[in-house]
Design a protein around this motif. Structure first.
Motif, PDB file in Angstrom:
ATOM      1  N   PHE A   1     -13.339  16.314 -61.107  1.00  0.00           N
ATOM      2  CA  PHE A   1     -12.984  15.024 -60.528  1.00  0.00           C
ATOM      3  C   PHE A   1     -14.274  14.225 -60.335  1.00  0.00           C
ATOM      4  CE2 PHE A   1      -9.395  17.589 -59.326  1.00  0.00           C
ATOM      5  CZ  PHE A   1      -8.319  16.706 -59.271  1.00  0.00           C
ATOM      6  N   LEU A   2     -14.242  12.960 -60.671  1.00  0.00           N
ATOM      7  CA  LEU A   2     -15.356  12.054 -60.384  1.00  0.00           C
ATOM      8  C   LEU A   2     -14.852  10.989 -59.425  1.00  0.00           C
ATOM      9  CD1 LEU A   2     -16.970  11.637 -63.908  1.00  0.00           C
ATOM     10  CD2 LEU A   2     -18.103  12.547 -61.881  1.00  0.00           C
ATOM     11  N   ALA A   3     -15.419  10.952 -58.225  1.00  0.00           N
ATOM     12  CA  ALA A   3     -14.997   9.988 -57.221  1.00  0.00           C
ATOM     13  C   ALA A   3     -15.757   8.673 -57.408  1.00  0.00           C
ATOM     14  CB  ALA A   3     -15.240  10.539 -55.824  1.00  0.00           C
ATOM     15  N   LYS A   4     -15.016   7.576 -57.405  1.00  0.00           N
ATOM     16  CA  LYS A   4     -15.640   6.266 -57.532  1.00  0.00           C
ATOM     17  C   LYS A   4     -16.215   5.833 -56.190  1.00  0.00           C
ATOM     18  CE  LYS A   4     -12.050   4.905 -60.866  1.00  0.00           C
ATOM     19  NZ  LYS A   4     -10.986   3.937 -61.157  1.00  0.00           N
ATOM     20  N   PRO A   5     -17.368   5.139 -56.166  1.00  0.00           N
ATOM     21  CA  PRO A   5     -18.237   4.833 -57.303  1.00  0.00           C
ATOM     22  C   PRO A   5     -19.058   6.058 -57.681  1.00  0.00           C
ATOM     23  CG  PRO A   5     -19.214   4.024 -55.284  1.00  0.00           C
ATOM     24  CD  PRO A   5     -17.883   4.590 -54.897  1.00  0.00           C
ATOM     25  N   TYR A   6     -19.297   6.255 -58.968  1.00  0.00           N
ATOM     26  CA  TYR A   6     -19.993   7.446 -59.407  1.00  0.00           C
ATOM     27  C   TYR A   6     -21.362   7.098 -59.986  1.00  0.00           C
ATOM     28  CZ  TYR A   6     -16.306   5.821 -62.578  1.00  0.00           C
ATOM     29  OH  TYR A   6     -15.392   5.055 -63.247  1.00  0.00           O
ATOM     30  N   ARG A   7     -22.245   8.101 -59.928  1.00  0.00           N
ATOM     31  CA  ARG A   7     -23.599   7.917 -60.449  1.00  0.00           C
ATOM     32  C   ARG A   7     -23.679   8.436 -61.875  1.00  0.00           C
ATOM     33  NH1 ARG A   7     -27.586  10.797 -56.428  1.00  0.00           N
ATOM     34  NH2 ARG A   7     -26.168  12.510 -56.916  1.00  0.00           N
ATOM     35  N   GLU A   8     -24.518   7.809 -62.659  1.00  0.00           N
ATOM     36  CA  GLU A   8     -24.653   8.183 -64.062  1.00  0.00           C
ATOM     37  C   GLU A   8     -25.057   9.642 -64.206  1.00  0.00           C
ATOM     38  OE1 GLU A   8     -27.103   6.730 -68.077  1.00  0.00           O
ATOM     39  OE2 GLU A   8     -27.089   5.506 -66.262  1.00  0.00           O
TER      40      GLU A   8
ATOM     41  N   TYR B   1     -11.661  -3.299 -66.046  1.00  0.00           N
ATOM     42  CA  TYR B   1     -12.560  -3.642 -67.152  1.00  0.00           C
ATOM     43  C   TYR B   1     -14.009  -3.283 -66.832  1.00  0.00           C
ATOM     44  CZ  TYR B   1     -15.307  -6.349 -70.457  1.00  0.00           C
ATOM     45  OH  TYR B   1     -16.222  -6.729 -71.399  1.00  0.00           O
ATOM     46  N   MET B   2     -14.523  -3.691 -65.657  1.00  0.00           N
ATOM     47  CA  MET B   2     -15.929  -3.476 -65.343  1.00  0.00           C
ATOM     48  C   MET B   2     -16.268  -1.987 -65.274  1.00  0.00           C
ATOM     49  SD  MET B   2     -17.541  -6.248 -65.318  1.00  0.00           S
ATOM     50  CE  MET B   2     -19.055  -5.625 -64.598  1.00  0.00           C
ATOM     51  N   GLU B   3     -15.383  -1.213 -64.656  1.00  0.00           N
ATOM     52  CA  GLU B   3     -15.653   0.224 -64.535  1.00  0.00           C
ATOM     53  C   GLU B   3     -15.632   0.896 -65.905  1.00  0.00           C
ATOM     54  OE1 GLU B   3     -13.012   1.890 -61.695  1.00  0.00           O
ATOM     55  OE2 GLU B   3     -13.981   0.922 -59.983  1.00  0.00           O
ATOM     56  N   ALA B   4     -14.674   0.497 -66.750  1.00  0.00           N
ATOM     57  CA  ALA B   4     -14.605   1.058 -68.100  1.00  0.00           C
ATOM     58  C   ALA B   4     -15.839   0.677 -68.908  1.00  0.00           C
ATOM     59  CB  ALA B   4     -13.338   0.572 -68.805  1.00  0.00           C
ATOM     60  N   ASN B   5     -16.269  -0.568 -68.767  1.00  0.00           N
ATOM     61  CA  ASN B   5     -17.442  -1.033 -69.509  1.00  0.00           C
ATOM     62  C   ASN B   5     -18.702  -0.299 -69.063  1.00  0.00           C
ATOM     63  OD1 ASN B   5     -18.712  -3.101 -71.360  1.00  0.00           O
ATOM     64  ND2 ASN B   5     -19.795  -3.567 -69.471  1.00  0.00           N
ATOM     65  N   ASN B   6     -18.854  -0.105 -67.745  1.00  0.00           N
ATOM     66  CA  ASN B   6     -20.032   0.608 -67.234  1.00  0.00           C
ATOM     67  C   ASN B   6     -20.053   2.051 -67.746  1.00  0.00           C
ATOM     68  OD1 ASN B   6     -20.892  -1.617 -65.809  1.00  0.00           O
ATOM     69  ND2 ASN B   6     -19.928  -0.996 -63.884  1.00  0.00           N
ATOM     70  N   LEU B   7     -18.897   2.690 -67.765  1.00  0.00           N
ATOM     71  CA  LEU B   7     -18.817   4.057 -68.286  1.00  0.00           C
ATOM     72  C   LEU B   7     -19.211   4.100 -69.760  1.00  0.00           C
ATOM     73  CD1 LEU B   7     -15.524   5.464 -66.703  1.00  0.00           C
ATOM     74  CD2 LEU B   7     -17.812   6.404 -66.416  1.00  0.00           C
ATOM     75  N   GLU B   8     -18.713   3.150 -70.515  1.00  0.00           N
ATOM     76  CA  GLU B   8     -19.007   3.127 -71.950  1.00  0.00           C
ATOM     77  C   GLU B   8     -20.503   2.970 -72.196  1.00  0.00           C
ATOM     78  OE1 GLU B   8     -17.518   0.887 -76.048  1.00  0.00           O
ATOM     79  OE2 GLU B   8     -16.817   0.189 -74.092  1.00  0.00           O
ATOM     80  N   VAL B   9     -21.143   2.103 -71.420  1.00  0.00           N
ATOM     81  CA  VAL B   9     -22.594   1.888 -71.567  1.00  0.00           C
ATOM     82  C   VAL B   9     -23.350   3.177 -71.254  1.00  0.00           C
ATOM     83  CG1 VAL B   9     -24.588   0.677 -70.610  1.00  0.00           C
ATOM     84  CG2 VAL B   9     -22.494  -0.593 -71.121  1.00  0.00           C
TER      85      VAL B   9
END
Length: 471
Positions: free
Chosen positions: A102-109, A14-22
């Motif tokens: 590919f985007l490796a977690k944690p990723y920068r905006e 949830y948190m990762e999806a929410n951060n991406l959406e923002v």
């Protein structure tokens, strides 16, 4: 307000999806309903029609992100993988589905937004290319001076030439990937000859051959007296290539500090002369590498923002072992070329020699083949090459395959440990690991827990602190 493409996030955290959406909404992207599973994503794709999907490889449930990627490929929907604790077997399977990154977690905006721009652009180019298939026949190749010396009729070579023709008239940056000896510089020369810059200079630089202390001066130039021993003014390679094309071979060998200045050339179209003023330059950039730059990014050896700026349109120079049907044409070409130079009258090879060539894996690729033909002509006395003699035993695997290919998790873990040891395991505050790594303290603590990194004191025979991997 003008909105950009529509993005679907497929992420069960949830948190990762929410951060991406923002992040996406802040950059004016339209965002579909977030999908927590493959089945939910399929429904959303049908209802909302995304332009691109950010896709977690490992999802809860029977189906994972790789399963969904196959559907996206059939529907011609671009996708980028999100990967965290992924094992090599998952990454190998993921690469086969041909993602746009590919985007490796944690990723920068910043990394996410740059990769999105690159992926969306490349996807549009591919869709346009699919509609305008260029049938490049062997006759046309021979009649086009831009392809002179690019020998082959295999599917790999034809596909490569199609892409070269498609991008030649554009000023888009090109990254050429391929093993040593596959002809990456030849590809760069053909792109230049096909472009509107063909009447201007093509400047070729091997970054691996430049002494570290002279790289910046070589690329950007310097004024007289700018540093010790700068007795004369020097015009840098970028300024020499103004109006034309610059080819940077082995781009992965550039030091990180020079990479930052090179990034400015791509972004601002200007160079900073050492000891002088900034100058505007109009240069098309083609780069090449035989390294795994994504692994170098994770290890901190190559800048992610520079990679995404360069990798707008990637090309792959295929190894010779994957296009052996081109061997007869290549061998005939080298025999004719070398016989003329050496004053010999060699006209071909025997069936035995051809079979030897077809059975060999050519780890040195086209360069190795040319050298072998040259040696055979110099040592032989007949009008045909009867045998290539004792070929080296095939290595079976390339140098990259021989080495242990570490997972993203292993590379990230080793990098974090190295930083922690450098700052004496200080996590937060000035000079702490979080500051050096450019992440927030809670994010770093989360990664430490995820990667099972803890600080333990080792035996008295070993000084200092070491990391311990639980498991």
């Amino acid at each position: 307000m003008k909105y950009k493409a529509k993005i679907l996030i497929v992420e069960d955290q949830y948190m990762e999806a929410n951060n991406l959406e923002v992040m996406l909404r802040r950059a004016d992207y339209r965002v579909c309903t977030v999908a927590r599973s493959v089945s939910a994503a399929v429904k959303i794709i049908e209802q909302e029609g995304p332009d691109l999907v950010l896709l977690d490889i490992q999802l809860k449930g029977r189906l994972n992100g790789i399963d969904l990627a196959k559907l996206l490929s059939r529907k011609n929907i671009a996708f980028i993988y999100l990967s965290g604790n992924s094992k090599q077997q998952f990454l190998d399977a993921a690469k086969i589905t041909r993602p746009y990154g590919f985007l490796a977690k944690p990723y920068r905006e910043k990394d996410i937004l740059i990769m999105l721009e690159v992926a969306l652009y490349a996807h549009q180019e591919n869709l346009s290319l699919a509609k305008q298939r260029l049938d490049i026949t062997a006759d046309r190749n021979m009649g086009n001076p831009a392809f002179a010396g690019m020998i082959g009729q295999s599917d790999q070579i034809r596909a490569l030439q199609q892409h070269m023709l498609r991008i030649a008239s554009s000023d888009v940056s090109v990254m050429i990937f391929g093993e040593s000896g596959t002809g990456k510089e030849l590809i760069a020369r053909h792109i230049h000859l096909l472009s509107t810059r063909a009447r201007q200079l093509l400047i070729c630089i091997n970054c691996a051959a430049l002494p570290p202390s002279l790289i910046e001066s070589e690329l950007f130039g310097h004024e007289k007296g700018a540093f010790t021993n700068a007795l004369d003014k020097r015009i840098g390679r970028f300024e020499q290539a103004d109006g034309g094309t610059i080819f940077l071979d082995e781009i992965g060998e550039l030091p990180v500090d020079v990479q930052a200045k090179f990034l400015r050339v791509l972004q601002e179209k200007e160079i900073e002369v050492i000891g002088g003023k900034t100058k505007k330059v109009n240069v098309r950039v083609i780069a090449a590498t035989n390294r795994n730059l994504q692994e170098d990014i994770i290890a901190g050896r190559f800048r992610a923002d520079l990679y995404y700026r360069l990798n707008v349109f990637p090309l792959v120079s295929p190894p010779l072992r994957e296009r052996k049907e081109d061997l007869p044409l290549l061998i005939d070409h080298f025999i004719a070329k070398i016989s003329k130079v050496e004053g010999r009258s060699v006209t071909g090879i025997s069936d035995v020699a051809m079979q030897e060539a077809m059975n060999y894996d050519w780890p040195g690729n086209i360069r190795e083949l040319e050298n072998l033909v040259h040696r055979s002509i110099l040592l032989g006395t007949a009008s045909i090459i009867p045998t290539f003699g004792h070929l080296p035993e095939p290595a079976g695997k390339t140098a990259i395959e021989k080495s242990h290919l570490r997972t993203i998790e292993e590379v990230e873990r080793d990098h974090i440990i190295a930083v922690l040891e450098k700052c004496n395991w200080k996590v937060y505050g000035p000079g702490g690991a979080a500051e050096i790594l450019g992440v927030k303290v809670p994010t770093l603590n989360s990664r430490l827990k995820k990667l099972n990194i803890e600080k333990v004191r080792v035996k008295s025979s070993d000084k200092g602190l070491r990391s311990h991997h639980k498991g």
